[in-house]
Design a protein around this motif. Sequence first.
Motif, short mmCIF file in Angstrom:
data_model
loop_
_atom_site.label_atom_id
_atom_site.label_comp_id
_atom_site.label_asym_id
_atom_site.label_seq_id
_atom_site.Cartn_x
_atom_site.Cartn_y
_atom_site.Cartn_z
N ASN A 7 0.83 -1.20 0.00
CA ASN A 7 0.00 0.00 0.00
C ASN A 7 0.87 1.25 0.00
N LEU A 8 0.30 2.32 -0.54
CA LEU A 8 0.97 3.62 -0.53
C LEU A 8 0.08 4.64 0.18
N GLY A 33 -5.14 12.00 -10.13
CA GLY A 33 -5.02 10.63 -9.63
C GLY A 33 -4.74 10.59 -8.14
N VAL A 34 -4.90 9.42 -7.57
CA VAL A 34 -4.57 9.17 -6.16
C VAL A 34 -3.79 7.86 -6.11
N TRP A 35 -2.62 7.90 -5.49
CA TRP A 35 -1.82 6.68 -5.39
C TRP A 35 -2.52 5.62 -4.54
N VAL A 36 -2.41 4.37 -4.99
CA VAL A 36 -3.04 3.25 -4.30
C VAL A 36 -2.00 2.26 -3.80
N SER A 37 -1.12 1.82 -4.70
CA SER A 37 -0.16 0.78 -4.31
C SER A 37 1.10 0.88 -5.16
N CYS A 38 2.08 0.06 -4.79
CA CYS A 38 3.36 0.03 -5.50
C CYS A 38 3.78 -1.42 -5.69
N LYS A 39 4.23 -1.74 -6.89
CA LYS A 39 4.72 -3.09 -7.20
C LYS A 39 6.24 -3.10 -7.30
N SER A 40 6.83 -4.20 -6.85
CA SER A 40 8.28 -4.37 -6.92
C SER A 40 8.60 -5.64 -7.70
N MET A 41 9.24 -5.46 -8.85
CA MET A 41 9.66 -6.58 -9.69
C MET A 41 11.15 -6.42 -9.97
N VAL A 93 8.57 -6.25 -0.70
CA VAL A 93 8.55 -4.79 -0.66
C VAL A 93 7.67 -4.31 0.48
N VAL A 94 8.06 -3.19 1.08
CA VAL A 94 7.29 -2.60 2.16
C VAL A 94 7.40 -1.08 2.04
N ALA A 95 6.34 -0.38 2.40
CA ALA A 95 6.35 1.09 2.43
C ALA A 95 6.11 1.54 3.86
N ILE A 96 6.98 2.42 4.34
CA ILE A 96 6.85 2.93 5.70
C ILE A 96 6.95 4.46 5.68
N HIS A 97 6.56 5.07 6.80
CA HIS A 97 6.68 6.52 6.95
C HIS A 97 7.63 6.78 8.10
#
Length: 258
Positions: A7-8, A33-41, A93-97
């Motif tokens: 999630n973003l 637009g509004v960011w929803v998620s991020c993919k890592s490949m 992948v992980v998203a943190i603040h």
Amino acid sequence: MSQLICNLPAIHVWVRKEYLRDHEDGHGEFVKGVWVSCKSMPGRAFYFETYLPEYGAMFDKLPISAFTWADQTPKPDLSLPNLQFWNCMDYGVVAIHKQFISSMTFEVMTRNAGTLKGKYVATIDNYHSDINTIDYSTAETPAEHKSHNLIELENGQFGLYPNNRMRIYDNSLTPEPPKVPDFKVSTVYYQVENGHDRDGLGSEENYFWQTKKERESKIEIKESRKLFEPVGTGNTALDADKFYESDYKLDINELGLG
């Protein structure tokens, strides 16, 4: 594969329409637009999934260069390699603040457009998510691992910058002028269970255990109290039964203050 997407923060952005048209047309146009998620490949740039409210649609697999925070062409208009230095390193992948630095002033070093100031949004990081598969990546190699700090840049774009392409300034903590980092890349695998004397705890049943070396050295506690017994402070050093006896007199030595 136990991870691919994260999630973003729901950040409102503008999508450059040419990215929605496979670069055939739409240049110079922008879509909310509004960011929803991020993919890592591995081997690719990070792919962003975005909700497009005007269309009631989602659009996936757009790089960071597809986005601006204003509906106008950025100046300078940075290319994707200027906005993201390194490809994704693994599927994990992980998203943190990072709350502590979130309000500080950021300065990033682009490849060929000098330095730009910006504001912190989040950090996207890779790791090896499946211990049952061979780790062919460098996501967990000290000298190669990179964090991707998502920064809102002053030129109108967003960037994903590693720690060693940024300076972060705090109004209260950072001196003027700040020192220039002279750090070396970390190459050491730090851990604490191997490479030193064995603790030999296989036969140890005590809750407050001692290592094999401590047991063999027969370290004696010089204090009169037992190990981990609270030290009397204040009125906890008094004997309550004695205190309430009519002939009890306060002995300063008994308090342990002398």
